[in-house]
Design a protein around this motif. Sequence first.
Motif, mmCIF file in Angstrom:
data_model
loop_
_atom_site.group_PDB
_atom_site.id
_atom_site.type_symbol
_atom_site.label_atom_id
_atom_site.label_comp_id
_atom_site.label_asym_id
_atom_site.label_seq_id
_atom_site.Cartn_x
_atom_site.Cartn_y
_atom_site.Cartn_z
ATOM 1 N N LEU A 5 6.941 -10.305 -35.787
ATOM 2 C CA LEU A 5 5.875 -10.914 -36.579
ATOM 3 C C LEU A 5 5.111 -9.830 -37.319
ATOM 4 O O LEU A 5 4.696 -8.833 -36.728
ATOM 5 N N SER A 6 4.940 -10.010 -38.621
ATOM 6 C CA SER A 6 4.258 -9.017 -39.438
ATOM 7 C C SER A 6 2.797 -8.879 -39.026
ATOM 8 O O SER A 6 2.112 -9.859 -38.742
ATOM 9 N N GLN A 7 2.320 -7.631 -39.019
ATOM 10 C CA GLN A 7 0.910 -7.380 -38.727
ATOM 11 C C GLN A 7 -0.005 -7.989 -39.774
ATOM 12 O O GLN A 7 -1.183 -8.244 -39.506
ATOM 13 N N ARG A 8 0.520 -8.252 -40.944
ATOM 14 C CA ARG A 8 -0.278 -8.863 -41.997
ATOM 15 C C ARG A 8 -0.561 -10.333 -41.694
ATOM 16 O O ARG A 8 -1.406 -10.942 -42.330
ATOM 17 N N ARG A 9 0.152 -10.893 -40.732
ATOM 18 C CA ARG A 9 -0.164 -12.229 -40.228
ATOM 19 C C ARG A 9 -0.931 -12.142 -38.914
ATOM 20 O O ARG A 9 -1.836 -12.934 -38.649
ATOM 21 N N VAL A 10 -0.558 -11.174 -38.077
ATOM 22 C CA VAL A 10 -1.186 -11.038 -36.761
ATOM 23 C C VAL A 10 -2.659 -10.674 -36.891
ATOM 24 O O VAL A 10 -3.525 -11.255 -36.218
ATOM 25 N N VAL A 11 -2.964 -9.709 -37.753
ATOM 26 C CA VAL A 11 -4.330 -9.199 -37.862
ATOM 27 C C VAL A 11 -5.326 -10.275 -38.296
ATOM 28 O O VAL A 11 -6.393 -10.410 -37.671
ATOM 29 N N PRO A 12 -5.055 -11.068 -39.337
ATOM 30 C CA PRO A 12 -6.018 -12.123 -39.683
ATOM 31 C C PRO A 12 -6.233 -13.123 -38.552
ATOM 32 O O PRO A 12 -7.353 -13.586 -38.331
ATOM 33 N N ILE A 13 -5.164 -13.457 -37.827
ATOM 34 C CA ILE A 13 -5.313 -14.395 -36.718
ATOM 35 C C ILE A 13 -6.237 -13.822 -35.651
ATOM 36 O O ILE A 13 -7.134 -14.509 -35.132
ATOM 37 N N MET A 14 -6.062 -12.546 -35.327
ATOM 38 C CA MET A 14 -6.896 -11.916 -34.300
ATOM 39 C C MET A 14 -8.347 -11.784 -34.755
ATOM 40 O O MET A 14 -9.282 -12.050 -33.980
ATOM 41 N N THR A 15 -8.564 -11.358 -35.998
ATOM 42 C CA THR A 15 -9.936 -11.177 -36.467
ATOM 43 C C THR A 15 -10.672 -12.508 -36.589
ATOM 44 O O THR A 15 -11.853 -12.610 -36.230
ATOM 45 N N VAL A 16 -9.988 -13.534 -37.069
ATOM 46 C CA VAL A 16 -10.616 -14.852 -37.182
ATOM 47 C C VAL A 16 -10.927 -15.410 -35.797
ATOM 48 O O VAL A 16 -12.019 -15.957 -35.564
ATOM 49 N N SER A 17 -9.993 -15.267 -34.851
ATOM 50 C CA SER A 17 -10.224 -15.759 -33.487
ATOM 51 C C SER A 17 -11.425 -15.073 -32.857
ATOM 52 O O SER A 17 -12.265 -15.712 -32.216
ATOM 53 N N THR A 18 -11.504 -13.754 -33.042
ATOM 54 C CA THR A 18 -12.603 -12.991 -32.459
ATOM 55 C C THR A 18 -13.941 -13.394 -33.055
ATOM 56 O O THR A 18 -14.922 -13.641 -32.345
ATOM 57 N N THR A 19 -13.994 -13.469 -34.379
ATOM 58 C CA THR A 19 -15.234 -13.855 -35.050
ATOM 59 C C THR A 19 -15.633 -15.271 -34.675
ATOM 60 O O THR A 19 -16.807 -15.564 -34.426
ATOM 61 N N PHE A 20 -14.636 -16.156 -34.627
ATOM 62 C CA PHE A 20 -14.895 -17.565 -34.327
ATOM 63 C C PHE A 20 -15.536 -17.724 -32.951
ATOM 64 O O PHE A 20 -16.539 -18.420 -32.790
ATOM 65 N N ILE A 21 -14.965 -17.054 -31.950
ATOM 66 C CA ILE A 21 -15.466 -17.227 -30.588
ATOM 67 C C ILE A 21 -16.876 -16.650 -30.439
ATOM 68 O O ILE A 21 -17.712 -17.198 -29.722
ATOM 69 N N CYS A 22 -17.172 -15.548 -31.157
ATOM 70 C CA CYS A 22 -18.522 -14.970 -31.104
ATOM 71 C C CYS A 22 -19.539 -15.879 -31.777
ATOM 72 O O CYS A 22 -20.650 -16.089 -31.263
ATOM 73 N N ILE A 23 -19.174 -16.440 -32.931
ATOM 74 C CA ILE A 23 -20.089 -17.323 -33.658
ATOM 75 C C ILE A 23 -20.360 -18.585 -32.865
ATOM 76 O O ILE A 23 -21.502 -19.029 -32.722
ATOM 77 N N VAL A 24 -19.289 -19.199 -32.344
ATOM 78 C CA VAL A 24 -19.449 -20.423 -31.576
ATOM 79 C C VAL A 24 -20.321 -20.190 -30.349
ATOM 80 O O VAL A 24 -21.210 -20.985 -30.039
ATOM 81 N N ASP A 25 -20.099 -19.083 -29.651
ATOM 82 C CA ASP A 25 -20.872 -18.810 -28.447
ATOM 83 C C ASP A 25 -22.360 -18.687 -28.762
ATOM 84 O O ASP A 25 -23.204 -19.210 -28.037
ATOM 85 N N GLY A 26 -22.683 -17.987 -29.858
ATOM 86 C CA GLY A 26 -24.083 -17.817 -30.215
ATOM 87 C C GLY A 26 -24.760 -19.117 -30.591
ATOM 88 O O GLY A 26 -25.906 -19.390 -30.188
ATOM 89 N N ALA A 27 -24.046 -19.962 -31.355
ATOM 90 C CA ALA A 27 -24.651 -21.204 -31.833
ATOM 91 C C ALA A 27 -24.662 -22.297 -30.777
ATOM 92 O O ALA A 27 -25.595 -23.098 -30.694
ATOM 93 N N ILE A 28 -23.630 -22.329 -29.933
ATOM 94 C CA ILE A 28 -23.504 -23.421 -28.967
ATOM 95 C C ILE A 28 -24.413 -23.223 -27.765
ATOM 96 O O ILE A 28 -24.876 -24.182 -27.150
ATOM 97 N N THR A 29 -24.696 -21.962 -27.416
ATOM 98 C CA THR A 29 -25.502 -21.675 -26.232
ATOM 99 C C THR A 29 -26.936 -22.155 -26.401
ATOM 100 O O THR A 29 -27.555 -22.660 -25.459
ATOM 101 N N THR A 30 -27.471 -22.023 -27.614
ATOM 102 C CA THR A 30 -28.853 -22.430 -27.866
ATOM 103 C C THR A 30 -29.065 -23.901 -27.533
ATOM 104 O O THR A 30 -30.108 -24.286 -26.986
ATOM 105 N N VAL A 31 -28.074 -24.727 -27.842
ATOM 106 C CA VAL A 31 -28.181 -26.169 -27.592
ATOM 107 C C VAL A 31 -28.283 -26.460 -26.095
ATOM 108 O O VAL A 31 -28.924 -27.427 -25.681
#
Length: 479
Positions: A5-31
């Motif tokens: 699998l090309s790193q040009r596909r792997v890297v966006p998946i990893m960066t989006v997953s990482t950012t997504f989980i951090c954003i969700v955790d910050g916003a969801i915890t407040t509720v």
Amino acid sequence: MRISLSQRRVVPIMTVSTTFICIVDGAITTVALPSIARQFQLAPAALDAVVVAYPACLGVMIPASAWLLERLGVRAVLLASLAAFTAASGLCGAAPGPTALIAARAVQGLAAGLLLPASQTLLFRTFSHAEQVRLARLTVIPQQIAPALAPLLGGALSTHLSWRWVFYVNVPVGAAAVAFGLIFLAGGRDRAAARIDLPGLLMCAAAIGALMYGACAGPDFGWTTPRVLTALLGGGALLAVAVRWELRTAEPALRLRLFRDRMLRDTNIISLLGYVPIMGAMFLTPLFIQDVRGGSALDSGTSTFTEAFGVLLTMQVVGAVHHRVGPRAIIATGLLGVTGVLLLLSTTDAQTSLWTFRAYMFLLGLAMGAFFMPTTIASFTSIARADVPQAATLNTIVRQGASALAPATVTTVLVLGTAGGDPAAPPLAAYRDTYLVLTAIAAAAALFTLTMPRGRSAAPPADGARTGSSPGATVGVAS
């Protein structure tokens, strides 16, 4: 069988997953905070500790991220911190009491302090600047959906299941991302790690952690209370000493000399100024809808989520014109748009329709879409590949600091506008004044943007073009 699998596909998946989980955790915890307080019968001070532990520990870890990235490599740091974040999420959900919950939140913060610069480094060492513009048009979608959906998801989980599921929901997503990274993500380092600058590292970590704590705790405890004053004054003094040390050290923990690069310096100043009014508006508007209009949490959530659609729309346009006009014009236009929308919000009152708020937040999103991506990409324009981890760390420090300053600024102006009244119910005039203060900051950021270098505006490469040594690499896995 062999999987490649090309790193040009792997890297966006990893960066989006990482950012997504951090954003969700910050916003969801407040509720979930009210439910947590009810179950553990927490006093306000203890509840604040649950909130403040995360950003304070995040600030402590960020200074070490650049050295760890150079020492261990981006792959090792990203996967280890993501695994720690995932495990800490499970511990938060299973916490038997407030002490265990606060400790687990602290571990989450420490892990997040590595996740953010690691994911940014991974992206910027894999793709050229022009490619990142095109890629951002896709990666921004989950990043904007996350904060819009997180409050709704958090409310549903807390209401129908338990507040514990607000944390448990991170576990399958994080575990899947770690497994994917272990299988497909390639390793490697761009440079040998310098000798660790332990005094500088400790001073920077303590200073940033203290300042983050002071900025987050000030609105709740009061800016003149001993604990907040000690954190802010002590952190500020220690930061001044740390900066002096880092500039005189041959191999510093934070390579502050990178700020000699004008584009990196200017974009970070713009980020510091621009994040405050943008994030301040995102913090203030839900309060306005609930306190002034008497709306519910659902009203504020459904009235502010339109911002995400505005960002998504603008990002598609920015991606198409960025290489022709350059970042300066785009960023300045976005900040001027933010200034205009904040002026509109300062005219609202208790009779303003929720659909008016939805329209204003959509317009704010349109303006924000021209700010976030161009400032980040422009900051790396003239940074050498080997210096990307250090530049990413500096970017993260500035942006996290600004994100902490935003609610602190809003709360301070509201309190000043409520002198002599009930601090829990600021008058309409206080809200309008706060919007005007944010307007002035946004206008100052827009004017400063006009002084920055125009920057490179290279045309995007043809499909299939590869830049650098690692972007086109593939990783094979035997099974």
